[in-house]
Design an enzyme around this catalytic site. Structure first.
Site, PDB file in Angstrom:
ATOM      1  N   ALA A  24      -6.005   7.435  21.305  1.00  0.00           N
ATOM      2  CA  ALA A  24      -6.425   7.731  22.682  1.00  0.00           C
ATOM      3  C   ALA A  24      -5.628   8.900  23.254  1.00  0.00           C
ATOM      4  CB  ALA A  24      -6.255   6.504  23.566  1.00  0.00           C
ATOM      5  N   GLY A  25      -4.839   9.554  22.403  1.00  0.00           N
ATOM      6  CA  GLY A  25      -4.020  10.669  22.878  1.00  0.00           C
ATOM      7  C   GLY A  25      -2.729  10.204  23.528  1.00  0.00           C
ATOM      8  N   ASP A  70       6.021  14.634  21.177  1.00  0.00           N
ATOM      9  CA  ASP A  70       5.744  13.199  21.290  1.00  0.00           C
ATOM     10  C   ASP A  70       6.985  12.358  21.022  1.00  0.00           C
ATOM     11  OD1 ASP A  70       3.291  14.336  21.534  1.00  0.00           O
ATOM     12  OD2 ASP A  70       2.404  13.386  19.758  1.00  0.00           O
TER      13      ASP A  70
HETATM   14  P1  ADP Z   1      -2.317   8.825  18.238  1.00  0.00           P
HETATM   15  O1  ADP Z   1      -2.914   9.825  19.161  1.00  0.00           O
HETATM   16  O2  ADP Z   1      -2.526   7.422  18.728  1.00  0.00           O
HETATM   17  O3  ADP Z   1      -0.896   9.126  17.901  1.00  0.00           O
HETATM   18  P2  ADP Z   1      -2.615   9.399  15.450  1.00  0.00           P
HETATM   19  O4  ADP Z   1      -3.795   9.623  14.596  1.00  0.00           O
HETATM   20  O5  ADP Z   1      -1.597  10.466  15.552  1.00  0.00           O
HETATM   21  O6  ADP Z   1      -3.154   8.948  16.880  1.00  0.00           O
HETATM   22  O7  ADP Z   1      -1.851   8.119  14.924  1.00  0.00           O
HETATM   23  C1  ADP Z   1      -2.550   6.903  14.760  1.00  0.00           C
HETATM   24  C2  ADP Z   1      -2.179   6.281  13.430  1.00  0.00           C
HETATM   25  O8  ADP Z   1      -0.831   5.783  13.473  1.00  0.00           O
HETATM   26  C3  ADP Z   1      -3.015   5.060  13.111  1.00  0.00           C
HETATM   27  O9  ADP Z   1      -4.240   5.429  12.498  1.00  0.00           O
HETATM   28  C4  ADP Z   1      -2.109   4.294  12.170  1.00  0.00           C
HETATM   29  O10 ADP Z   1      -2.151   4.860  10.871  1.00  0.00           O
HETATM   30  C5  ADP Z   1      -0.732   4.568  12.749  1.00  0.00           C
HETATM   31  N1  ADP Z   1      -0.353   3.512  13.712  1.00  0.00           N
HETATM   32  C6  ADP Z   1      -0.231   3.632  15.037  1.00  0.00           C
HETATM   33  N2  ADP Z   1       0.135   2.439  15.592  1.00  0.00           N
HETATM   34  C7  ADP Z   1       0.244   1.565  14.581  1.00  0.00           C
HETATM   35  C8  ADP Z   1       0.590   0.176  14.483  1.00  0.00           C
HETATM   36  N3  ADP Z   1       0.895  -0.543  15.567  1.00  0.00           N
HETATM   37  N4  ADP Z   1       0.602  -0.382  13.259  1.00  0.00           N
HETATM   38  C9  ADP Z   1       0.312   0.344  12.168  1.00  0.00           C
HETATM   39  N5  ADP Z   1      -0.017   1.642  12.190  1.00  0.00           N
HETATM   40  C10 ADP Z   1      -0.057   2.254  13.370  1.00  0.00           C
HETATM   41 MG    MG Z   2      -0.278  10.988  17.032  1.00  0.00          MG
END
Ligand code: ADP
Ligand code: MG
Length: 386
Positions: free
Chosen positions: A127-128, A176
């Protein structure tokens, strides 16, 4: 102990059959202002939010590393000696990537024991709001304590970034992780992406009766990666043609000359970066000298600049921003890399339902899927919970 820490500890015990040594957490973040300025070595102003990723961890007697997450129905296991950027993939690349980087930076790998980790999170993925940095930062503080590494917060932020760049393979900046590790309650993190110096800036949202609203459009455009690469290339071209190391070195007053040197598209890309850097500085000054009430115009101008000059907005984001401002928001802008994702709106606390209704009506009128709308608070950065 707070509820999420307790949940993580309980899930750890259920999953691995013995109690965790401790629980740590780190927040997601939202960028208040300063978009696409990071890789131009400029300024950003994110803040940590009250959505956190919590990890329960125990050190093991052997070299095995196991990670489990409430988001996935699997336990990923590997030997610490085999950890490398290519030995892990998928979601486990985030926590195990951090372990690999910290092991590398600590030098003496053999003295570091293996571990079991259980992950829970209230940061929405994709969701960013940087669920990835929340996860990296939570694991980084947990392993820093567990392995007695004594790295400071800035070093842990760099480790999280390295994990994301070198192990996950995402070419992201340090914003971040910096927000997640350096954030403080009711404050933003002002980060100079060239010197990597940072300081917290008070937001005083509660004092001034303000809230920040996230409006997640749920739109994820397929061309987001291509668009990002294209904008980076335009910025590099602009810097080369203006004969500067980076667009950080171009001031607002230099734009008059830049217009005579650059083609129209490159000029507008450059103008966004140059004016956005100035808007970050102006926002920091307004917050330090006055109130977040004074930054509405800067947020609005930032959105227009991304919409018209950098061309990274989409109709849904423009609609969200327009509806928020028309229904009384002090300021609003799209946030994040663009081509979808979320907008933020700064509103009077009392106007929450008016703005929410206006957003719901605006999206319904155009037969668009309803956005997810929620308030975020500026929260403390990564910490040990127990
Ligand atoms: P965001 O904008 O949320 O950072 P990203 O694509 O950079 O999106 O990161 C999301 C990825 O991080 C997920 O697809 C997963 O692989 C990993 N991730 C994030 N939160 C979790 C969690 N609680 N448990 C396991 N993996 C997670
Ligand atoms: Mg990310």
């Amino acid at each position: 102990m707070n509820e999420s820490a307790l949940d993580a500890a309980n899930s750890f015990a259920d999953t691995f059959g013995y109690p965790a040594d401790g629980v740590w957490s780190a927040p997601g973040r939202v960028n208040l202002i300063g978009e696409h300025t990071d890789y131009n070595l400029g300024f950003v102003l994110p803040f940590a939010i009250d959505r956190r990723t919590t990890v329960a961890l125990a050190k093991r007697a052997d070299q095995t590393c196991r990670v489990a997450s409430s988001f996935f129905d699997e336990i990923i296991e590997c030997d610490r000696a085999d950890l490398s950027p290519t030995s892990v993939s998928g979601w486990a690349a985030y926590p195990l990537g951090v372990a690999w980087v910290l092991g590398q930076e600590a030098g003496d790998l053999s003295r570091l024991p293996g571990f079991d980790i259980y992950i829970r999170s209230s940061v929405p993925v994709g969701a960013g709001l940087s669920s990835s940095a929340a996860l990296e930062s939570a694991v980084a503080v947990a392993l820093n304590d567990t392995w007695n590494l004594n790295f400071d917060r800035r070093a842990l932020a760099r480790a999280g970034r390295r994990a994301e760049n070198e192990v996950v393979g995402a070419p992201t900046g340090i914003m971040d992780q910096s927000a997640s590790l350096l954030g403080e309650a009711d404050s933003a993190v002002f980060l100079d992406c060239r010197s990597l110096e940072s300081r917290t800036v008070p937001l005083n949202l509660a004092r001034d009766g303000l809230s920040v609203l996230i409006i997640d459009t749920g739109i994820a455009h397929a061309n987001a990666n291509g668009g990002y690469a294209d904008r980076r290339a335009s910025c590099e071209l602009g810097a080369t043609m203006l004969q500067v190391e980076s667009l950080r070195d171009v001031m607002v007053d230099d734009l008059v000359r830049a217009r005579t040197v650059l083609d129209d598209v490159t000029f507008r890309r450059v103008r966004h970066i140059v004016t956005e850097n100035q808007r970050v500085l102006d926002t920091v000054r307004a917050l330090e000298r006055g109130s977040a009430r004074d930054i509405g115009g800067l947020l609005d101008a930032s959105h227009r600049s991304m919409r018209d000059d950098f061309e990274i907005s989409v109709p849904e984001l423009d609609l969200a921003v327009d509806a928020a401002v028309k229904s009384g928001a002090i300021g609003a802008r799209m946030t994040g890399g663009g081509f979808g994702g979320a907008a933020i709106a700064l509103i009077n606390r009392g106007d929450l339902s008016i703005v929410q209704d206006a957003l719901a009506d605006a999206f319904a009128e155009r037969h668009l899927a309803q956005p997810q709308v929620f308030v975020v608070e500026a929260a403390q950065g990564a910490r040990r919970e127990r």
